[in-house]
Design an enzyme around this catalytic site. Structure first.
Site, PDB file in Angstrom:
ATOM      1  N   HIS A   1       0.869  -1.182   0.000  1.00  0.00           N
ATOM      2  CA  HIS A   1       0.000   0.000   0.000  1.00  0.00           C
ATOM      3  C   HIS A   1       0.908   1.234   0.000  1.00  0.00           C
ATOM      4  CE1 HIS A   1      -2.719   2.982   1.886  1.00  0.00           C
ATOM      5  NE2 HIS A   1      -3.726   2.214   1.533  1.00  0.00           N
TER       6      HIS A   1
ATOM      7  N   ASP B   1       3.343  -4.641   7.684  1.00  0.00           N
ATOM      8  CA  ASP B   1       2.111  -3.851   7.618  1.00  0.00           C
ATOM      9  C   ASP B   1       0.952  -4.812   7.878  1.00  0.00           C
ATOM     10  OD1 ASP B   1      -0.199  -2.550   6.903  1.00  0.00           O
ATOM     11  OD2 ASP B   1       0.589  -1.715   5.036  1.00  0.00           O
TER      12      ASP B   1
ATOM     13  N   GLN C   1      -4.373  -5.024   7.031  1.00  0.00           N
ATOM     14  CA  GLN C   1      -5.441  -5.913   6.554  1.00  0.00           C
ATOM     15  C   GLN C   1      -5.430  -7.219   7.340  1.00  0.00           C
ATOM     16  OE1 GLN C   1      -7.786  -5.147   4.299  1.00  0.00           O
ATOM     17  NE2 GLN C   1      -6.925  -3.216   3.600  1.00  0.00           N
TER      18      GLN C   1
ATOM     19  N   LYS D   1     -10.065  -0.170  10.494  1.00  0.00           N
ATOM     20  CA  LYS D   1     -10.354  -1.429   9.789  1.00  0.00           C
ATOM     21  C   LYS D   1     -10.679  -2.542  10.790  1.00  0.00           C
ATOM     22  CE  LYS D   1      -7.000  -0.348   6.174  1.00  0.00           C
ATOM     23  NZ  LYS D   1      -7.728   0.298   5.099  1.00  0.00           N
TER      24      LYS D   1
ATOM     25  N   CYS E   1      -4.782   2.553  -3.591  1.00  0.00           N
ATOM     26  CA  CYS E   1      -3.520   3.031  -2.974  1.00  0.00           C
ATOM     27  C   CYS E   1      -2.406   2.011  -3.176  1.00  0.00           C
ATOM     28  CB  CYS E   1      -3.706   3.308  -1.477  1.00  0.00           C
ATOM     29  SG  CYS E   1      -4.836   4.632  -1.130  1.00  0.00           S
TER      30      CYS E   1
END
Ligand code: PLP
Length: 406
Positions: free
Chosen positions: A122, A199, A202, A225, A364
């Site tokens: 991202h 990261d 998600q 999220k 993104c």
């Protein structure tokens, strides 16, 4: 097993209609809806428990501080971090990765040092490193996923050289849904003395995370999220890395003493949290994490696996549809294009008329889109409250799109 219909009652927005149709919310990869407990916690905090944190000696300030600081322990438990002091609060993953770039990487990296990035990142895990490329002359080394959208850990590890200072990689692609074996990357990188930033924006929504077992140096999450408020988030930082960091955002709360000529800093993690934080948002995040942990990450993952399997089966029957990413370790995120010239925005607009919310655009992740040879796609991203009927609704909506746009 999740009782999804019961669980949906916790989310007031899911009962509303859009354009006269029941909402089918499939834009969870962008941001998830909030359960009533989170909404109530935010309302309660602003209504009856609000004051600034850390600096007051009055009742409300102490109450707000206790509630706010308790979230550090919740995040630590959620990520299985050993100490709550390993958790720095941020406004989300974007701020978290910028923090690492400015506070840890910038003072330590020099021209010619290398940062390994996957092509699936991202922009939040790309642009902060571009800043270092511009300012310091570090080199961004890209590793690519295979045609299924899988990222082979050995390909990542093979890119390490004596100049590699960091591997920055997502645990789950927000476009392809691929779940990356970040533990294998961390293990291999550790053997070569290379720190790894993961990261988790998600992944942490869909599976249990264990940063201790994973062996990462940094793990970023974003609250909105995770069914929490926007403006909340955190990053796990391994203690060995935390001591290497220099504060980068200066102001209140992060200091110990300030004189005309010098400043000394608060202890970590507060040293990296300048100014008045997102007090109420973080309190809401704590409630959201409690909510998820009560449901159980294994239960969430099991339900979403079934949703994924049904979506894979049903979407593969649509011969006008190309789904990006067919990895066996794919989560319930589906980015797709329609045959012909149908634009992702048109597909999304037609679906919206049916009450179905999806994302359209480059998500993104422009380098990934370039790698895939497309400029835009539609993305349906599922969450724990989605149902099998909603997979059918998406499929029917896409057939309508094909009828209208072909
Ligand atoms: N990383 C990934 C994989 C994401 O999907 C997102 C959000 O879409 C981010 C980072 C950025 O998160 P935020 O904008 O909440 O900071």
């Amino acid at each position: 097993m999740l009782d999804v219909n019961h669980l949906r009652d916790d989310f007031p927005i899911l009962s509303r209609q859009i354009h006269g149709k029941p909402l089918v919310y499939l834009d969870n990869g962008a941001s998830a809806q909030k359960p009533q407990v989170v909404i109530d916690a935010v309302t309660q905090a602003y209504s009856y428990e609000y004051a600034n944190v850390h600096r007051g000696l009055h009742y409300l300030s102490n109450l707000a501080t206790d509630k706010y600081e308790a979230v550090r322990g919740k995040v630590a438990r959620f990520l299985n971090a050993t100490h709550e002091g390993d958790i720095v609060f941020t406004s989300g993953t974007t701020e978290a990765i910028n923090l690492i770039s400015y506070a840890w990487a910038a003072p330590r990296f020099a021209a010619g040092d290398e940062i390994i990035l996957s092509i699936m990142e991202h922009h939040a895990n790309i642009v902060p490193w571009h800043f270092l490329r511009d300012r310091l002359g570090v080199v961004l080394k890209w590793v690519e996923c295979d045609p299924n959208g899988d990222l082979d850990p050995s390909v990542v590890l093979a890119a390490i050289t004596s100049r590699t200072k960091l591997i920055a990689v997502t645990q789950m692609s927000n476009v392809l849904g691929t779940v990356v074996d970040v533990a294998a990357i961390c293990q291999g990188a550790k053997a070569k003395g290379v720190p790894v930033l993961v990261d988790g924006s998600q992944a942490a929504v869909h599976m249990s995370v264990d940063v201790a077992a994973m062996g990462c140096d940094f793990y970023a999450i974003t609250g909105h999220k995770l069914y929490g408020p926007s403006g909340s988030g955190a990053i796990y930082i391994h203690p060995d890395r935390m001591v290497e960091m220099r504060p980068f955002l200066g102001g209140g709360d992060m200091i110990d003493q300030v004189t005309r000529d010098m400043v000394t800093y608060n202890k970590s993690p507060m040293k990296f949290e300048a100014g008045t934080p997102s007090i109420v948002a973080q309190i809401g995040l704590g409630v959201a994490l409690d909510y998820m942990m009560k449901i159980g990450m294994e239960n969430i993952a099991a339900h979403e696996r079934l949703l994924r399997d049904k979506a894979i089966e049903k979407l593969s029957e649509l011969n006008f549809l190309t789904v990006q990413g067919t990895s066996p370790s794919k989560g319930a995120i589906f980015s797709f294009t329609l045959a012909g010239a149908a634009h992702a925005h048109d597909i999304s607009t037609i679906l919206d008329q049916k009450g179905i919310a999806v994302r359209a655009g480059s998500h993104c992740a422009m380098p990934l889109m370039q790698h895939l040879g497309i400029t835009a796609s539609c993305r349906a991203s599922f969450a724990m409250y989605n149902t099998f009927d909603e997979v059918d609704a998406l499929v029917n909506g896409l057939m309508l799109c094909n009828d209208i746009l072909s």
